[in-house]
Design an enzyme around this catalytic site. Structure first.
Site, PDB file in Angstrom:
ATOM      1  N   ASP A 449       0.830  -1.208   0.000  1.00 19.49           N
ATOM      2  CA  ASP A 449       0.000   0.000   0.000  1.00 19.49           C
ATOM      3  C   ASP A 449       0.863   1.257   0.000  1.00 19.49           C
ATOM      4  OD1 ASP A 449      -2.414   1.399  -0.001  1.00 19.49           O
ATOM      5  OD2 ASP A 449      -3.276   0.214   1.627  1.00 19.49           O
ATOM      6  N   ASP A 513     -10.555   1.655  -3.507  1.00 17.07           N
ATOM      7  CA  ASP A 513     -11.012   1.228  -2.177  1.00 17.07           C
ATOM      8  C   ASP A 513     -12.528   1.094  -2.122  1.00 17.07           C
ATOM      9  OD1 ASP A 513      -8.539   0.978  -1.019  1.00 17.07           O
ATOM     10  OD2 ASP A 513      -8.545   2.960  -0.079  1.00 17.07           O
TER      11      ASP A 513
END
Length: 710
Positions: A449, A513
């Site tokens: 990430d 997301d």
């Protein structure tokens, strides 16, 4: 020198490299066929514009690197100086190397010098077997003093028939939003100053003929393959030229070339199609699938635990979740954020890459063993490029962050950016990641990430984004060299690091997301303009999306996730037995269709009803296909009309039926369309007339399987 005509697939590239200046592109577009040698000078001459009033006394020639010395007054290809001198160049062609064997790519390497500016330019042009053009410049400082580089861009001309532009923008949870408009005079410039690719990055900047669509029109497009600050632009001049280009966006003083030092631009990917946007995608997808590092194994159905447990890590709960995952057919289980020292929330712990003994007193191995005992792979979340100020690492090394002297950048998600250009910081991060993989038996996958922009990202008092981007690439490369079987996902607050350079060293991207299926339809459609389905993570979320609070049926969520690297992001332990059984059916359907979905040609439908979105995948041998028809809103008309099924062989007969083994969508029909429950027709009929659609309720998807009857 000479005129070079390169041909691959349906594309021709003609370079006038007769000198004395840099080569110019006489044609980039549709294949011209096998031209005779005598035709090439005539072709080039036919494209030279006339001299008109109030202009230069000779025609302006646009080269592979536009220069003011050749009469170019648009965006410069090169901007830089050496203490205020060498600010304008007039490169002269020295060496032309052409490698054009029948198999593989055709390559042209140009070497040019400007003795007065004391610079050497190398231009690398590749036309690959799919018709994709890859363009890169390299600049060397031959002077005795530093040369400050401000911009070096790769540029290609586009003919005047291209009158419309399409690009993408977006934000967190709304990536890849298309915007389209006429191509005006002047420059349409898309700059990304995020220190990463960005949620708003245009994966492709497309120029096309009026009204182009997914299946029609002539289109040209470019992609700037870089994961830091970058620019992609389209320029149309009153003097008649139109160009597409891109490169790295450099801050003042960021690249200072010392004597003998060189700089290379990011690759500019350029693609042309006479068959609309799907033609662009077909070339790009084929190119990506031919890469040596492209994933070759079946893409495992993945369960990520983030939306199931967030930071609430408990071994027994996670074991139970793994049990349920195995029952529904999951093949990879990923433990997300919250496993390392002090990471009980998002305000602390980043940088302390040690297993938290308070949360995991027995370490991670018991969970890893449990997951692998079910025959699943185990994956782990990391964010190696970031650090929380509330961490042992930051307290020990507050100077290990990207910053300007005397102050820290504003925090973002309570974190700062670790300075990977700092040798000690780089060694620490590499060492900890390497140790985690060596100390645990069975970590096969990292979800990597990157949850913030790089703001005021300074290193040693100078702008640091370029060097940080290069260091991040090196970190990924070195870690994979030490662990050859490791797979890595590029996640960056969702889809903020999606580009073809990060994908040289990762195995998939996380598109967003947002797992809301309605939002995901659009995000995946436009991400798929660049990337094939197997590279795009697409998960089934819970019935109520945690980012939009919309509620969707499981069928709509699963049918959306089906056309990607399929996974689950949901606490399926709290789901009913009925829902888990249906999810298992969707997982089984995906596995059955996976060889087709992850190897076939992506097709999208230009449907006249804006409430109907349709797309599919057709096998390379045209023997089978699967299509999805989604109703994203109510329609003005009572029925949506017929759906044409693109991409099939007109001469073959095909059987069409709703997908078996999963529940069908909710419909408004009192009676079914006449072809249901199935029909066999020639591909010509299915592609030209199509089939009448049932009247789906909004936010429902109909899946159609198609098989050749011969």
């Amino acid at each position: 020198m000479t005129i070079v005509h390169l041909r691959r697939a349906a594309t021709s590239l003609v370079l006038d490299a007769r000198g004395p200046g840099l080569p110019r592109v006489a044609h980039w577009g549709a294949d011209l066929g096998p031209l005779a040698t005598d035709d090439l000078p005539t072709l080039v001459a036919a494209g030279v514009p006339p001299v008109v009033a109030s202009s230069f006394d000779a025609p302006t020639v646009l080269s592979l690197l536009p220069e003011a010395s050749a009469g170019w007054s648009g965006r410069p290809g090169l901007a830089g100086h050496r203490a205020g001198t060498a600010w304008s160049t007039a490169f002269r062609l020295d060496v032309l190397d052409v490698a054009d064997e029948p198999a593989g790519s055709a390559r042209v390497t140009v070497t040019a010098t400007d003795p007065d500016a004391a610079l050497t330019l190398t231009i690398e042009v590749e036309l690959d077997p799919t018709g994709l053009v890859l363009l890169r410049h390299r600049l060397r400082n031959d002077g005795d003093a530093p040369y400050e580089l401000r911009e070096l861009a790769a540029v290609l001309p586009v003919p005047a028939v291209a009158t419309e532009l399409l690009d993408l923008t977006g934000r967190w949870c709304r990536e890849r939003s298309p915007q389209r408009h006429p191509w005006p005079m002047g420059a349409w410039v898309r700059e990304g100053r995020h220190g990463r690719t960005g949620h708003d990055a245009t994966l492709l900047l497309v120029a096309g003929t009026s009204g182009f669509g997914f299946r029609h029109g002539e289109v040209w497009a470019v992609h700037t393959a870089w994961s830091g600050d970058h620019v992609t632009f389209a320029e149309r001049r009153p003097t008649g030229e139109s160009t597409l280009g891109g490169g790295e966006l450099l801050a003042p003083g960021e690249v200072l070339l010392g004597p003998g030092e060189s700089y290379a631009t990011p690759l500019l990917y350029a693609v042309h199609s006479t068959a609309g946007l799907d033609g662009l995608s077909d070339a790009l997808h084929t190119h990506l699938r031919a890469r040596p590092g492209h994933p070759r194994s079946a893409r495992p159905v993945t369960l990520n635990v983030w939306e199931a447990v967030y930071f609430d890590h408990d071994l027994n709960r996670l074991r139970a979740l793994a049990d349920h995952a195995a029952e529904v057919g999951v093949e990879r289980f990923v433990l997300d954020d919250g496993w390392f020292t002090g990471r009980w929330h998002d305000r602390a712990g980043l940088g302390d890459w040690y297993v938290d003994e308070k949360v995991w007193p027995g370490g991670l191995q018991p969970l890893i063993d449990h997951v692998r005992g079910h025959g699943m792979q185990f994956g782990l979340w990391v964010e190696p490029e970031m650090v929380n100020p509330d961490s042992d690492l930051f307290r020990a090394h507050p100077n290990w962050v990207l910053a300007v002297p005397g102050r820290l950048p504003p925090t973002w998600r309570y974190q700062q950016v670790l300075d990977l250009v700092n040798a000690d910081a780089y060694a620490y991060v590499l060492g900890r990641l390497d140790a985690l993989l060596r100390e645990h038996d069975g970590i096969a996958y990292l979800k990597w990430d990157h949850n913030r922009d790089l703001t005021e990202a300074g290193h040693a008092g100078r702008p640091g984004v370029h060097a940080q981007t290069v260091a991040a690439y090196r970190l990924l490369d070195e870690l994979r060299a030490r662990h050859p079987g490791l797979e890595i996902e590029s996640c960056s607050s969702g889809g903020a690091r999606v580009d073809l350079e990060i994908l040289r060293r990762t195995d998939r991207v996380w598109a967003s997301d947002c797992n809301d299926a309605l939002e995901r339809l659009a995000i995946q459609r436009w991400t798929g303009l660049l990337l094939p389905p197997e590279l795009v993570g697409s998960h089934v979320g819970p019935d109520r999306s945690h980012t939009t609070h919309r509620v969707h049926d499981l069928g709509f969520r699963a049918a959306t996730a089906l056309f990607g690297h399929f996974g689950v992001e949901w606490d399926i332990g709290s789901a009913s037995a009925v829902d888990r059984a249906e999810l298992a059916a969707w997982v089984a359907l995906h596995k059955r269709l996976r060889p087709l979905l992850h190897a076939g040609r992506v097709v999208r439908v230009d449907h006249p009803d804006p409430a109907v979105w349709a797309h599919g995948v057709v096998a390379g041998d045209l023997s089978r296909a699967v299509y999805a028809v989604a109703r994203i809103a109510t329609s003005v008309t009572q029925t949506p009309g017929a759906l044409r099924l693109p991409g099939l062989d007109p001469a073959r007969r095909y059987g069409v039926r709703p997908a078996a083994g999963v529940p069908g969508p909710a419909v408004l029909d009192l009676t079914e369309p006449g072809w249901l429950p199935g029909v066999t027709l020639p591909g010509a009929v299915l592609g030209s007339i199509g089939l009448q659609l049932p009247a789906l309720h909004p936010e429902q998807t109909l899946l159609l399987e198609v098989d050749a009857a011969d």
